[in-house]
Design a protein around this motif. Structure first.
Motif, mmCIF file in Angstrom:
data_model
loop_
_atom_site.group_PDB
_atom_site.id
_atom_site.type_symbol
_atom_site.label_atom_id
_atom_site.label_comp_id
_atom_site.label_asym_id
_atom_site.label_seq_id
_atom_site.Cartn_x
_atom_site.Cartn_y
_atom_site.Cartn_z
ATOM 1 N N SER A 119 -29.326 5.800 34.285
ATOM 2 C CA SER A 119 -28.414 5.292 32.855
ATOM 3 C C SER A 119 -27.193 5.385 33.279
ATOM 4 N N ASN A 120 -26.171 5.776 34.065
ATOM 5 C CA ASN A 120 -24.927 5.504 34.390
ATOM 6 C C ASN A 120 -24.199 4.192 35.071
ATOM 7 N N ARG A 123 -23.581 3.117 31.249
ATOM 8 C CA ARG A 123 -23.204 4.040 30.560
ATOM 9 C C ARG A 123 -23.271 4.391 29.742
ATOM 10 N N LEU A 124 -24.473 5.290 30.110
ATOM 11 C CA LEU A 124 -25.382 6.105 28.815
ATOM 12 C C LEU A 124 -25.317 7.129 29.935
ATOM 13 N N GLY A 125 -25.271 8.933 29.431
ATOM 14 C CA GLY A 125 -26.008 10.397 29.241
ATOM 15 C C GLY A 125 -24.891 10.540 30.023
ATOM 16 N N PRO A 126 -25.401 11.579 30.679
ATOM 17 C CA PRO A 126 -24.695 13.022 30.463
ATOM 18 C C PRO A 126 -24.358 13.350 32.774
ATOM 19 N N ILE A 127 -23.301 13.556 32.613
ATOM 20 C CA ILE A 127 -22.867 13.508 33.570
ATOM 21 C C ILE A 127 -22.935 14.853 33.671
ATOM 22 N N GLY A 144 -20.414 7.840 31.325
ATOM 23 C CA GLY A 144 -20.954 8.635 30.593
ATOM 24 C C GLY A 144 -20.736 9.679 29.646
ATOM 25 N N THR A 145 -21.299 10.897 29.527
ATOM 26 C CA THR A 145 -20.443 11.995 29.138
ATOM 27 C C THR A 145 -20.383 12.901 29.633
ATOM 28 N N PRO A 146 -19.055 13.321 30.647
ATOM 29 C CA PRO A 146 -19.050 14.863 31.532
ATOM 30 C C PRO A 146 -19.295 15.921 30.957
ATOM 31 N N VAL A 147 -19.661 16.595 31.429
ATOM 32 C CA VAL A 147 -19.949 18.357 30.700
ATOM 33 C C VAL A 147 -19.806 18.666 32.236
#
Ligand SMILES: NC(=O)c1ccc[n+]([C@@H]2O[C@H](COP(=O)([O-])OP(=O)(O)OC[C@H]3O[C@@H](n4cnc5c(N)ncnc54)[C@H](OP(=O)(O)O)[C@@H]3O)[C@@H](O)[C@H]2O)c1
Length: 260
Positions: A119-120, A123-127, A144-147
């Motif tokens: 999904s990246n 540009r969606l979803g956690p990384i 995406g959303t870096p975690v």
């Protein structure tokens, strides 16, 4: 200008390239020549994406190198490459611990493990990633959303959760077909299930998960009834067991090392 290199041009490399280009990321992107089909499609679709003559040429052209090959072949492929000390190497390779990958990319000093998702591309979803790297994080934040995980075992816990993608879709499909059995048109049902889960996920962005679950349970209502029945039949147990099994597989490389 910084270049980003990809060793391995398969599904996940393609998703990242698509996301980075959609984000107007300023770097040039250099791909390894295998898989020629995927690589040439990316070159045709996006500006400033090129295919290098071989894997070493990718490394030499890039400041940040993403390793996107499968775990069984990764050691052999990466061992053959010569890195510089200042390279940032981002390993997307499953099941290969940081210590093993760090030794393979020496003398490169910066090795980051990360788990992007298909999904990246949108540009969606956690990384999830580990350890911290401001440069890698800035790139992940574009798609995406870096975690950041606190350590490698925590990183494996987050990666394990991505094993629930197929079960999640299968759950949605099972719910849609249940409604269809009651006479709802298939297309309408799939649309309803999609819209329902989309809105629940959107609501979950703003609230604590246990509060949301509590608030949904009107006394005597259908949510209170359903959750009580699900808990009584141990419905959450198998999901946790599946996660534990996936996680144990992920940790095997760490446990083997700890055991000598
Ligand atoms: N897919 C995901 O959602 C996901 C998410 C996070 C992490 N990962 C990790 O990312 C890695 C790649 O996964 P993937 O799904 O993208 O796999 P994939 O689609 O099979 O891609 C791997 C690519 O590596 C290429 N390759 C094989 N040997 C090579 C060599 N000697 N030099 C350069 N490239 C070579 C393959 O080319 P050929 O097709 O020509 O063999 C293939 O295009 C895996 O370690 C996986 O664990 C995947």
């Amino acid at each position: 200008m910084t270049a980003l290199g990809f060793i391995g041009a398969g599904h996940i490399a393609a998703a990242m390239v698509e996301g980075l280009r959609a984000a107007d990321s300023p770097e040039d992107i250099v791909l390894s020549p295998r898989n020629a089909g995927v690589a040439s499609k990316l070159v045709a679709r996006f500006p400033r994406v090129t295919v290098a003559a071989d894997n070493q040429a990718v490394v030499e052209a890039s400041e940040i190198v993403f390793l996107a090959v499968r775990p069984d072949v990764a050691p052999e492929i990466v061992r053959a490459l010569r890195f510089r000390a200042d390279h940032i190497v981002v390993s997307l390779v499953a099941l290969r611990p940081e210590g093993e990958m760090r030794a393979l990319v020496s003398p490169a000093r910066h090795l980051v493990r990360a788990v992007p998702l298909p999904s990246n591309a949108r540009r969606l979803g956690p990384i999830a990633y580990f350890p911290e790297s401001a440069r890698a994080r800035a790139i992940f934040a574009r798609i995406g959303t870096p975690v950041l995980a606190a350590d490698e075992r925590a990183f494996h816990r987050l990666w394990s959760l991505t094993g629930l993608i197929a079960p999640y879709y299968a759950l949605m499909e099972s719910l849609a077909s249940w409604a269809e059995e009651g006479g709802v048109a298939r297309e309408a049902e799939q649309g309803y299930v999609r819209a329902l889960f989309q809105c629940l996920s959107a609501m979950a962005q703003d609230g604590k998960l246990d509060d949301l679950a509590r608030q949904a349970q009107t006394p005597g209502g259908i949510n209170e009834q359903a959750i009580a029945l699900l808990r009584a039949s141990g419905a959450f147990g198998p999901w946790r067991e599946a996660l534990a099994a996936v996680n144990a597989r992920m940790n095997r490389g760490l446990d083997d090392k700890a055991g000598g």
